[in-house]
Enzyme design. Structure first.
Site, PDB file in Angstrom:
ATOM      1  N   CYS A   1       2.517   2.102  -5.224  1.00  0.00           N
ATOM      2  CA  CYS A   1       2.484   0.645  -5.050  1.00  0.00           C
ATOM      3  C   CYS A   1       2.098  -0.078  -6.333  1.00  0.00           C
ATOM      4  O   CYS A   1       2.283  -1.293  -6.431  1.00  0.00           O
ATOM      5  CB  CYS A   1       1.587   0.240  -3.880  1.00  0.00           C
ATOM      6  SG  CYS A   1      -0.020   0.993  -3.854  1.00  0.00           S
TER       7      CYS A   1
ATOM      8  N   ILE B   1      -4.109   4.598   0.806  1.00  0.00           N
ATOM      9  CA  ILE B   1      -4.534   4.882   2.180  1.00  0.00           C
ATOM     10  C   ILE B   1      -5.654   5.910   2.201  1.00  0.00           C
ATOM     11  O   ILE B   1      -6.594   5.811   2.994  1.00  0.00           O
ATOM     12  CB  ILE B   1      -3.338   5.400   3.010  1.00  0.00           C
ATOM     13  CG1 ILE B   1      -2.190   4.387   3.013  1.00  0.00           C
ATOM     14  CG2 ILE B   1      -3.768   5.716   4.444  1.00  0.00           C
ATOM     15  CD1 ILE B   1      -0.866   4.982   3.437  1.00  0.00           C
TER      16      ILE B   1
ATOM     17  N   PHE C   1       0.837  -1.196   0.000  1.00  0.00           N
ATOM     18  CA  PHE C   1       0.000   0.000   0.000  1.00  0.00           C
ATOM     19  C   PHE C   1       0.873   1.247   0.000  1.00  0.00           C
ATOM     20  O   PHE C   1       2.050   1.218   0.361  1.00  0.00           O
ATOM     21  CB  PHE C   1      -0.950   0.009   1.201  1.00  0.00           C
ATOM     22  CG  PHE C   1      -0.255   0.077   2.537  1.00  0.00           C
ATOM     23  CD1 PHE C   1      -0.020   1.304   3.161  1.00  0.00           C
ATOM     24  CD2 PHE C   1       0.169  -1.082   3.179  1.00  0.00           C
ATOM     25  CE1 PHE C   1       0.617   1.375   4.387  1.00  0.00           C
ATOM     26  CE2 PHE C   1       0.802  -1.022   4.419  1.00  0.00           C
ATOM     27  CZ  PHE C   1       1.028   0.209   5.022  1.00  0.00           C
ATOM     28  N   CYS C   2       0.264   2.361  -0.418  1.00  0.00           N
ATOM     29  CA  CYS C   2       0.923   3.661  -0.409  1.00  0.00           C
ATOM     30  C   CYS C   2      -0.145   4.732  -0.224  1.00  0.00           C
ATOM     31  O   CYS C   2      -1.300   4.418   0.041  1.00  0.00           O
ATOM     32  CB  CYS C   2       1.718   3.880  -1.697  1.00  0.00           C
ATOM     33  SG  CYS C   2       0.712   3.791  -3.194  1.00  0.00           S
ATOM     34  N   THR C   3       0.207   5.985  -0.379  1.00  0.00           N
ATOM     35  CA  THR C   3      -0.714   7.078  -0.059  1.00  0.00           C
ATOM     36  C   THR C   3      -1.933   7.091  -0.974  1.00  0.00           C
ATOM     37  O   THR C   3      -3.076   7.088  -0.496  1.00  0.00           O
ATOM     38  CB  THR C   3       0.001   8.436  -0.148  1.00  0.00           C
ATOM     39  OG1 THR C   3       1.154   8.415   0.686  1.00  0.00           O
ATOM     40  CG2 THR C   3      -0.931   9.559   0.308  1.00  0.00           C
TER      41      THR C   3
END
Length: 217
Positions: A97, A119, A90-92
């Site tokens: 990702c 996220i 996961f990433c922002t």
């Protein structure tokens, strides 16, 4: 207005990694909790260390990267630990990702997943009482961080080193607004701090005059 043309939005530094050809399986925010709660799943935070410092998912692995270019080396060095596991990344916002999962799949892993929308979409869609997110999410604007429901968080930026700071870190004796924080106090010289102090004074004067165009506005 300044416009810069870039080949990539987020640079990994690896040629031939194309999320349009091969990418991890997208997982909707509503299905993410079930995936990362599976004991056979390794959850990996693909963001940089200063972002992770504000918050992450329960039991997520932090690669402790300073930049995204360091991620491929980390993945290669830890590939043995990922064997036989589902890999959830996961990433922002979901862009970083996509590349991370494409790279991990290029290493031969098949069960690779990532959080669709990142996220931010998770915090927007998943109720706080059902959430497995801990802390706040760093964002690249003057809000600095957001929490569940995308409500602005409590973090602030150190204007000397741009590291996000929690309320607890702002209680440090090394924190001086606009001048230093616990993350950069030892890395900056007295001359640096003198320059930062003058800049901070100019910002405060501009704010008192109502000049929103000044640096720091």
């Amino acid at each position: 207005m300044k416009v810069r043309l870039k080949r990539e939005i987020v640079t990994m530094g690896v040629e031939d990694v194309d999320p349009l050809r091969a990418v991890g399986t997208y997982v909707e925010p509503g299905d993410w909790n079930a995936l990362i709660s599976d004991p056979d799943t390794v959850v990996i935070d693909t963001r940089n260390d200063y972002e992770v410092s504000l918050g992450t998912f329960e039991n997520a692995v932090d690669p402790r990267t300073k930049s995204f270019r360091e991620f491929p080396q980390w993945a290669r060095e830890h590939s043995a630990e990922l064997e036989g596991k589902k890999i959830a990344m996961f990433c922002t916002g979901g862009i970083r990702c996509e590349k991370a999962t494409a790279y991990v799949k290029s290493l031969g892993f098949e069960e690779v997943f990532h959080l669709k929308g990142g996220i931010l979409k998770y915090l927007e869609d998943v109720p706080r009482q059902e959430s497995l997110w801990k802390g706040e999410c760093f964002v690249f604007d003057e809000r600095v961080s957001v929490s569940h429901g995308l409500v602005e968080g409590e973090a602030e930026l150190c204007r000397a080193c741009r590291h996000p700071l929690t309320p607890q870190e702002r209680n440090s004796p090394h924190y001086r607004p606009g001048i230093s924080c616990p993350h950069c106090h030892e890395a900056r010289s007295d001359d640096d701090r003198a320059r930062y102090a003058e800049r901070h004074r100019q910002v405060e004067l501009a704010q008192q005059r109502g000049d929103r165009r000044h640096i720091g506005s």
